[in-house]
Design a protein around this motif. Sequence first.
Motif, PDB file in Angstrom:
ATOM      1  N   ARG A   1      29.712  38.952  40.875  1.00 26.91           N
ATOM      2  CA  ARG A   1      29.354  37.599  41.311  1.00 26.91           C
ATOM      3  C   ARG A   1      28.938  36.736  40.131  1.00 26.91           C
ATOM      4  O   ARG A   1      29.352  35.572  40.013  1.00 26.91           O
ATOM      5  N   ILE A   2      28.115  37.285  39.253  1.00 24.91           N
ATOM      6  CA  ILE A   2      27.635  36.519  38.102  1.00 24.91           C
ATOM      7  C   ILE A   2      28.794  36.166  37.182  1.00 24.91           C
ATOM      8  O   ILE A   2      28.874  35.055  36.655  1.00 24.91           O
ATOM      9  N   LYS A   3      29.726  37.108  36.997  1.00 22.99           N
ATOM     10  CA  LYS A   3      30.915  36.823  36.179  1.00 22.99           C
ATOM     11  C   LYS A   3      31.718  35.668  36.774  1.00 22.99           C
ATOM     12  O   LYS A   3      32.155  34.756  36.059  1.00 22.99           O
ATOM     13  N   LYS A   4      31.933  35.684  38.079  1.00 19.06           N
ATOM     14  CA  LYS A   4      32.719  34.625  38.723  1.00 19.06           C
ATOM     15  C   LYS A   4      32.044  33.268  38.620  1.00 19.06           C
ATOM     16  O   LYS A   4      32.685  32.250  38.388  1.00 19.06           O
ATOM     17  N   GLU A   5      30.726  33.241  38.787  1.00 20.43           N
ATOM     18  CA  GLU A   5      30.020  31.968  38.831  1.00 20.43           C
ATOM     19  C   GLU A   5      29.694  31.411  37.447  1.00 20.43           C
ATOM     20  O   GLU A   5      29.680  30.195  37.253  1.00 20.43           O
ATOM     21  N   PHE A   6      29.416  32.296  36.495  1.00 17.40           N
ATOM     22  CA  PHE A   6      28.922  31.832  35.206  1.00 17.40           C
ATOM     23  C   PHE A   6      29.739  32.318  34.014  1.00 17.40           C
ATOM     24  O   PHE A   6      29.423  31.974  32.872  1.00 17.40           O
ATOM     25  N   GLY A   7      30.774  33.122  34.257  1.00 18.99           N
ATOM     26  CA  GLY A   7      31.489  33.776  33.172  1.00 18.99           C
ATOM     27  C   GLY A   7      32.233  32.861  32.235  1.00 18.99           C
ATOM     28  O   GLY A   7      32.578  33.263  31.125  1.00 18.99           O
ATOM     29  N   ASP A   8      32.475  31.620  32.628  1.00 19.25           N
ATOM     30  CA  ASP A   8      33.131  30.677  31.724  1.00 19.25           C
ATOM     31  C   ASP A   8      32.141  30.048  30.748  1.00 19.25           C
ATOM     32  O   ASP A   8      32.532  29.459  29.745  1.00 19.25           O
ATOM     33  N   ARG A   9      30.840  30.187  31.033  1.00 19.44           N
ATOM     34  CA  ARG A   9      29.809  29.568  30.193  1.00 19.44           C
ATOM     35  C   ARG A   9      28.866  30.580  29.559  1.00 19.44           C
ATOM     36  O   ARG A   9      28.011  30.209  28.741  1.00 19.44           O
ATOM     37  N   LEU A  10      29.016  31.838  29.913  1.00 15.17           N
ATOM     38  CA  LEU A  10      28.040  32.845  29.531  1.00 15.17           C
ATOM     39  C   LEU A  10      28.746  34.176  29.332  1.00 15.17           C
ATOM     40  O   LEU A  10      29.596  34.563  30.135  1.00 15.17           O
TER      41      LEU A  10
ATOM     42  N   ARG B   1      33.585  50.684  37.151  1.00 19.89           N
ATOM     43  CA  ARG B   1      33.204  49.583  38.052  1.00 19.89           C
ATOM     44  C   ARG B   1      32.789  48.350  37.260  1.00 19.89           C
ATOM     45  O   ARG B   1      33.254  47.224  37.535  1.00 19.89           O
ATOM     46  N   VAL B   2      31.932  48.557  36.285  1.00 21.02           N
ATOM     47  CA  VAL B   2      31.418  47.423  35.523  1.00 21.02           C
ATOM     48  C   VAL B   2      32.536  46.765  34.712  1.00 21.02           C
ATOM     49  O   VAL B   2      32.634  45.528  34.655  1.00 21.02           O
ATOM     50  N   ILE B   3      33.389  47.556  34.088  1.00 22.08           N
ATOM     51  CA  ILE B   3      34.505  46.988  33.324  1.00 22.08           C
ATOM     52  C   ILE B   3      35.440  46.207  34.244  1.00 22.08           C
ATOM     53  O   ILE B   3      35.878  45.095  33.919  1.00 22.08           O
ATOM     54  N   ARG B   4      35.748  46.784  35.393  1.00 25.14           N
ATOM     55  CA  ARG B   4      36.661  46.121  36.334  1.00 25.14           C
ATOM     56  C   ARG B   4      36.127  44.748  36.764  1.00 25.14           C
ATOM     57  O   ARG B   4      36.876  43.783  36.883  1.00 25.14           O
ATOM     58  N   LEU B   5      34.817  44.656  36.974  1.00 21.27           N
ATOM     59  CA  LEU B   5      34.225  43.426  37.495  1.00 21.27           C
ATOM     60  C   LEU B   5      33.936  42.373  36.430  1.00 21.27           C
ATOM     61  O   LEU B   5      33.837  41.188  36.763  1.00 21.27           O
ATOM     62  N   SER B   6      33.798  42.800  35.175  1.00 22.34           N
ATOM     63  CA  SER B   6      33.242  41.855  34.204  1.00 22.34           C
ATOM     64  C   SER B   6      34.039  41.662  32.921  1.00 22.34           C
ATOM     65  O   SER B   6      33.758  40.727  32.169  1.00 22.34           O
ATOM     66  N   ALA B   7      35.018  42.510  32.641  1.00 25.07           N
ATOM     67  CA  ALA B   7      35.607  42.507  31.302  1.00 25.07           C
ATOM     68  C   ALA B   7      36.818  41.606  31.139  1.00 25.07           C
ATOM     69  O   ALA B   7      37.164  41.252  30.011  1.00 25.07           O
ATOM     70  N   ARG B   8      37.479  41.245  32.217  1.00 27.11           N
ATOM     71  CA  ARG B   8      38.697  40.435  32.064  1.00 27.11           C
ATOM     72  C   ARG B   8      38.372  39.080  31.454  1.00 27.11           C
ATOM     73  O   ARG B   8      37.335  38.490  31.729  1.00 27.11           O
ATOM     74  N   ASN B   9      39.258  38.614  30.594  1.00 29.06           N
ATOM     75  CA  ASN B   9      39.103  37.338  29.886  1.00 29.06           C
ATOM     76  C   ASN B   9      37.973  37.373  28.862  1.00 29.06           C
ATOM     77  O   ASN B   9      37.476  36.323  28.440  1.00 29.06           O
ATOM     78  N   GLY B  10      37.582  38.548  28.447  1.00 30.86           N
ATOM     79  CA  GLY B  10      36.532  38.663  27.444  1.00 30.86           C
ATOM     80  C   GLY B  10      35.165  38.320  28.021  1.00 30.86           C
ATOM     81  O   GLY B  10      34.956  38.315  29.229  1.00 30.86           O
ATOM     82  N   GLY B  11      34.244  38.027  27.121  1.00 30.38           N
ATOM     83  CA  GLY B  11      32.910  37.636  27.572  1.00 30.38           C
ATOM     84  C   GLY B  11      32.083  38.764  28.133  1.00 30.38           C
ATOM     85  O   GLY B  11      31.145  38.515  28.898  1.00 30.38           O
ATOM     86  N   TYR B  12      32.378  40.009  27.746  1.00 30.73           N
ATOM     87  CA  TYR B  12      31.586  41.134  28.226  1.00 30.73           C
ATOM     88  C   TYR B  12      31.390  42.165  27.114  1.00 30.73           C
ATOM     89  O   TYR B  12      32.329  42.490  26.383  1.00 30.73           O
ATOM     90  N   ILE B  13      30.149  42.683  27.020  1.00 32.53           N
ATOM     91  CA  ILE B  13      29.796  43.765  26.108  1.00 32.53           C
ATOM     92  C   ILE B  13      29.199  44.888  26.939  1.00 32.53           C
ATOM     93  O   ILE B  13      28.255  44.675  27.707  1.00 32.53           O
ATOM     94  N   LEU B  14      29.759  46.079  26.789  1.00 28.91           N
ATOM     95  CA  LEU B  14      29.312  47.196  27.606  1.00 28.91           C
ATOM     96  C   LEU B  14      28.069  47.849  27.008  1.00 28.91           C
ATOM     97  O   LEU B  14      28.021  48.176  25.823  1.00 28.91           O
TER      98      LEU B  14
END
Length: 381
Positions: free
Chosen positions: A301-310, A336-349
């Motif tokens: 949810r956080i990725k969808k709502e804020f992932g373009d700015r954060l 699970r975490v990679i699937r939900l948050s890693a696409r289009n960058g913007g994620y550090i595991l």
Amino acid sequence: MKPRERVIAALEHKEPDRVPIDLGGSVSSIHAVAYDRLTAKLGLKIRSEIADKIQQLARLNEEILVRLGIDFRHISLKKGFFAGGEDRFDDPSRRPYFIDEWGIKWGKNPYYYDMIYHPLENLTIDDLDDYRWPDPKDPARYEGLREEVKNLYHTADCALVADAVFGGIYECAWWLRGFEKFNVDMYKRPDFAEALLDKILELYMGFYSRYLDEVGDYVQMVELGDDVGAQTGPIISPALLRRYIKPRWKKLYDLIHSKTRAKIFHHSCGSLYPFIGDLIDVGVDVLNPIQPLAANMDIGRIKKEFGDRLSLHGGVDIQRVLPLGTPNDVVEEVKRVIRLSARNGGYILAGAHNIQADTPVENIEAMFEAARKFGVYPIKL
């Protein structure tokens, strides 16, 4: 890609060759007890040194970081929060303790140190000017630091993370005053609350200004934090945060952005969903730790709502899955975490906080192996 290139790409919301991985670069380290088990399992004759006295976090060996595929290295002041904080044994409770450079007293328990004395608890606004505050200008904090970090930048080829203080503006206020008393201050004694927060802000700006003059050219993230969330919800009301804390975050973060091109990393435990927009407003670039079992902190949810700015950092459950699950459970959690948050960058595991003492070493190995295996772009999960 080289680790630093990988991290920069992710923080620019691009897809590098794989998801960057952090351990110890920021609020993502490992308790010394778990670290000793990990090094023994890997056949390394390394005995842990303590990097963070309060949380009993290990100072990570370069060989461990390389073997686990860690893309970050942490740097800090030469003399910091724990300066002079040697254990004493004269407390009536017979409990070992130390006093940090802010005057806060920390007592030892089996795994950590807890606050047991708040030095400003009984002081008034008139006492603040006479209190013995830390000196951000102390040259011992910076001696040789620039050359050391410059050398690390040119030899390690990893992303460098700088932090200058322990705890955030709000946290520091209640650590000094006591949690209940400071939160009452904001209602009953606003002049005192404002004066104390202004003093802390002045000191923090002094620390980061001088520190980033030394290392700002070489770092990719600047680590800060302020815990405003608990497991079930925020620990401060939106009205109070926006009146007292947010304007001071803004001043500090504006200063940092003026001193470096590095991204601002902000740590806040627990449920802080109502404040994510506020954090973006004040200039936060990377949010940590995305605690999955806290209320309203679903990383998808956080990725969808804020992932373009954060950018997001963390998210792997360290409360249940990592200490209590099987290695296969850990692999599924990483996926699970990679699937939900890693696409289009913007994620550090990373773990959704530091890896704790009771975590099985097999689960630690499973976490980093899965991160390297399933974090390859394009994500196919």
